[in-house]
Design an enzyme around this catalytic site. Structure first.
Site: not given
Ligand code: GRF
Length: 215
Positions: A16, A92, A109, A111, A143, A145, A176
């Site tokens: 990426n 990671m 990010n 995902h 965030t 979370e 991606e």
């Protein structure tokens, strides 16, 4: 035109990152990569950055007493670089709430699932086990979370007969590599508005297109 200064955080192969470097290599792309940080010295992505002539930095998380100290070191490097947007790309390590809040709306990010489905690890295996017919990837703001921030863009692929984790991962990865540079472009062009948990992207989108599987 001033290009948006981005920094990319990685831990591994950096495909990426490569997509972002390739995009930034085009003169009409509104963002540049000013720094690549890895927590692992042997991450192949560092080599990709060097080949592209981008500054690199290794910050080994094991050299710090706790997460907050590691986060502070990363934060200091980012500020030194003048980065305006931080892209996590296969990074990671979890970043703590102080970091996430300091970079709020400037930290994104990618995902490998259609969030909010399959947060966390092993997303392709879990998608296969769940029997979903559509799977994909998401670029979202980060965030405190895990995998929970406002969604900017998603790309979907069909899950087809005979898929295993690797085949499905490869199909998602191609998408991606398209949506991450696109998300950065949209942000750099000032077309992304965050309002609480919701993101509005100004400009054309196409409500007429559907992906149905099996067709
Ligand atoms: C990608 O699948 C990305 O979605 C996830 O980690 C993987 C990183 O791959 N966050 P790469 O290092 O960019 O090749």
């Amino acid at each position: 035109m001033a290009r948006l200064k981005t920094a990319v955080l990685i831990s591994g192969r950096g495909s990426n990152l490569q997509a972002l470097l390739d995009a930034a290599g085009r003169t009409d792309y509104p963002a540049e990569v000013v720094l690549v940080i890895s927590n692992l010295a042997d991450a192949y992505g560092l080599e990709r950055a060097r080949l592209a002539g981008v500054a690199t930095c290794v910050i080994d998380h094991k050299a710090f007493p706790d997460r907050a100290a590691f986060d502070a070191a990363v934060d200091a490097e980012l500020r030194r670089s003048g980065a305006e947007l931080i892209c996590l790309a296969g990074f990671m390590r979890l970043l703590g709430p102080a970091f996430a809040n300091a970079w709020r709306d400037r930290l994104i990010n990618i995902h490998p699932s259609l969030l909010p489905s399959f947060k966390g690890l092993h997303t392709h295996r879990r998608a296969l086990e769940a029997g979903v017919k559509l799977h994909g990837c998401t670029v979202h703001f980060v965030t405190a979370e895990l995998d929970d921030g406002p969604i900017i863009i998603q790309g979907a692929v069909p899950v087809v007969d005979g898929d295993d984790e690797d085949r499905l991962a490869a199909r998602v990865l191609e998408v991606e590599h398209r949506i991450y540079p696109l998300a950065v472009r949209l942000i750099a062009e000032g077309r992304v508005e965050v309002n609480g948990q919701l993101v509005r992207v100004r400009g054309p989108s196409d409500p007429g297109r559907t992906l149905v599987n099996p067709a």
